[in-house]
Design a protein around this motif. Structure first.
Motif, PDB file in Angstrom:
ATOM      1  N   ALA A 110      -3.809   1.633  24.368  1.00  0.00           N
ATOM      2  CA  ALA A 110      -2.819   0.786  23.774  1.00  0.00           C
ATOM      3  C   ALA A 110      -3.043  -0.623  24.320  1.00  0.00           C
ATOM      4  N   GLY A 111      -4.522  -0.823  24.895  1.00  0.00           N
ATOM      5  CA  GLY A 111      -4.987  -2.132  25.359  1.00  0.00           C
ATOM      6  C   GLY A 111      -4.316  -2.590  26.705  1.00  0.00           C
ATOM      7  N   ILE A 112      -5.080  -3.372  27.383  1.00  0.00           N
ATOM      8  CA  ILE A 112      -4.768  -4.043  28.637  1.00  0.00           C
ATOM      9  C   ILE A 112      -4.384  -5.562  28.202  1.00  0.00           C
ATOM     10  N   ARG A 113      -3.122  -6.079  28.589  1.00  0.00           N
ATOM     11  CA  ARG A 113      -2.529  -7.180  28.457  1.00  0.00           C
ATOM     12  C   ARG A 113      -2.561  -7.985  29.722  1.00  0.00           C
ATOM     13  N   VAL A 114      -3.022  -9.126  29.923  1.00  0.00           N
ATOM     14  CA  VAL A 114      -3.090  -9.841  31.071  1.00  0.00           C
ATOM     15  C   VAL A 114      -2.483 -11.152  30.747  1.00  0.00           C
ATOM     16  N   GLU A 115      -1.432 -11.803  31.651  1.00  0.00           N
ATOM     17  CA  GLU A 115      -1.073 -13.179  31.576  1.00  0.00           C
ATOM     18  C   GLU A 115      -1.355 -13.701  32.958  1.00  0.00           C
ATOM     19  N   TRP A 170      -6.600  16.842  34.057  1.00  0.00           N
ATOM     20  CA  TRP A 170      -6.392  16.586  32.631  1.00  0.00           C
ATOM     21  C   TRP A 170      -5.275  15.621  32.145  1.00  0.00           C
ATOM     22  N   LEU A 171      -4.260  15.962  32.944  1.00  0.00           N
ATOM     23  CA  LEU A 171      -3.114  15.074  32.574  1.00  0.00           C
ATOM     24  C   LEU A 171      -3.339  13.401  32.970  1.00  0.00           C
ATOM     25  N   LEU A 172      -4.270  13.180  34.110  1.00  0.00           N
ATOM     26  CA  LEU A 172      -4.613  12.026  34.558  1.00  0.00           C
ATOM     27  C   LEU A 172      -5.671  11.446  33.586  1.00  0.00           C
ATOM     28  N   THR A 173      -6.499  12.293  33.015  1.00  0.00           N
ATOM     29  CA  THR A 173      -7.408  11.725  31.821  1.00  0.00           C
ATOM     30  C   THR A 173      -6.697  11.293  30.571  1.00  0.00           C
ATOM     31  N   ARG A 174      -5.794  12.243  30.212  1.00  0.00           N
ATOM     32  CA  ARG A 174      -4.912  11.639  29.018  1.00  0.00           C
ATOM     33  C   ARG A 174      -4.077  10.484  29.295  1.00  0.00           C
ATOM     34  N   ALA A 175      -3.564  10.310  30.594  1.00  0.00           N
ATOM     35  CA  ALA A 175      -2.848   8.994  30.591  1.00  0.00           C
ATOM     36  C   ALA A 175      -3.833   8.049  30.632  1.00  0.00           C
ATOM     37  N   GLY A 176      -5.012   8.054  31.289  1.00  0.00           N
ATOM     38  CA  GLY A 176      -5.775   6.900  31.139  1.00  0.00           C
ATOM     39  C   GLY A 176      -6.337   6.813  29.612  1.00  0.00           C
ATOM     40  N   ILE A 177      -6.669   7.527  29.160  1.00  0.00           N
ATOM     41  CA  ILE A 177      -6.943   7.535  27.475  1.00  0.00           C
ATOM     42  C   ILE A 177      -5.911   6.762  26.766  1.00  0.00           C
ATOM     43  N   SER A 178      -4.495   7.126  26.837  1.00  0.00           N
ATOM     44  CA  SER A 178      -3.257   6.390  26.762  1.00  0.00           C
ATOM     45  C   SER A 178      -3.490   4.863  26.670  1.00  0.00           C
ATOM     46  N   ILE A 179      -3.387   4.953  28.095  1.00  0.00           N
ATOM     47  CA  ILE A 179      -3.410   3.352  28.501  1.00  0.00           C
ATOM     48  C   ILE A 179      -4.444   2.445  27.936  1.00  0.00           C
ATOM     49  N   ALA A 180      -5.841   3.260  27.791  1.00  0.00           N
ATOM     50  CA  ALA A 180      -6.793   2.574  26.926  1.00  0.00           C
ATOM     51  C   ALA A 180      -6.786   1.966  25.527  1.00  0.00           C
ATOM     52  N   VAL A 197      -4.517 -25.726  32.220  1.00  0.00           N
ATOM     53  CA  VAL A 197      -3.959 -24.808  31.263  1.00  0.00           C
ATOM     54  C   VAL A 197      -2.588 -24.133  32.294  1.00  0.00           C
ATOM     55  N   THR A 198      -1.505 -23.869  31.473  1.00  0.00           N
ATOM     56  CA  THR A 198      -0.296 -23.267  32.176  1.00  0.00           C
ATOM     57  C   THR A 198      -0.416 -21.832  31.873  1.00  0.00           C
ATOM     58  N   LYS A 199      -0.863 -21.401  30.917  1.00  0.00           N
ATOM     59  CA  LYS A 199      -0.605 -19.765  30.576  1.00  0.00           C
ATOM     60  C   LYS A 199      -1.887 -19.392  29.914  1.00  0.00           C
ATOM     61  N   VAL A 200      -2.639 -18.386  30.420  1.00  0.00           N
ATOM     62  CA  VAL A 200      -3.701 -17.769  29.658  1.00  0.00           C
ATOM     63  C   VAL A 200      -3.317 -16.215  29.500  1.00  0.00           C
ATOM     64  N   LYS A 201      -3.545 -15.895  28.129  1.00  0.00           N
ATOM     65  CA  LYS A 201      -3.460 -14.416  27.856  1.00  0.00           C
ATOM     66  C   LYS A 201      -4.589 -13.804  27.206  1.00  0.00           C
ATOM     67  N   LEU A 202      -4.865 -12.588  27.840  1.00  0.00           N
ATOM     68  CA  LEU A 202      -6.201 -11.632  27.645  1.00  0.00           C
ATOM     69  C   LEU A 202      -5.758 -10.891  27.074  1.00  0.00           C
ATOM     70  N   LEU A 203      -6.093 -10.524  25.751  1.00  0.00           N
ATOM     71  CA  LEU A 203      -5.848  -9.377  24.987  1.00  0.00           C
ATOM     72  C   LEU A 203      -6.603  -8.335  24.671  1.00  0.00           C
TER      73      LEU A 203
END
Length: 62
Positions: free
Chosen positions: A31-36, A19-29, A56-62
């Motif tokens: 918040a969104g995933i940001r990749v540079e 249950w705790l891992l599921t709640r953590a996964g939902i919170s991360i989802a 390109v020198t920098k790519v952001k996926l939001l």
């Protein structure tokens, strides 16, 4: 009575951990995933018959 409670300790602990891992996964989802990505190599994008080359020198996926 005590042995009955001892036999339920690990299954209850497992349910709580899942249950705790599921709640953590939902919170991360939520918040969104940001990749540079930093690169100095050209990136080729092919949408048709000819490829487009972009430097390109920098790519952001939001």
């Amino acid at each position: 009575m005590t042995s009955w409670l001892d036999s339920l300790r690990w299954p209850v602990a497992l349910v709580i951990v899942v249950w705790l891992l599921t709640r953590a996964g939902i919170s991360i989802a939520r918040a969104g995933i940001r990749v540079e990505i930093f690169t100095r190599r050209p990136i080729q994008i092919k949408t048709g018959e000819e490829a487009i080359e972009a430097k390109v020198t920098k790519v952001k996926l939001l």
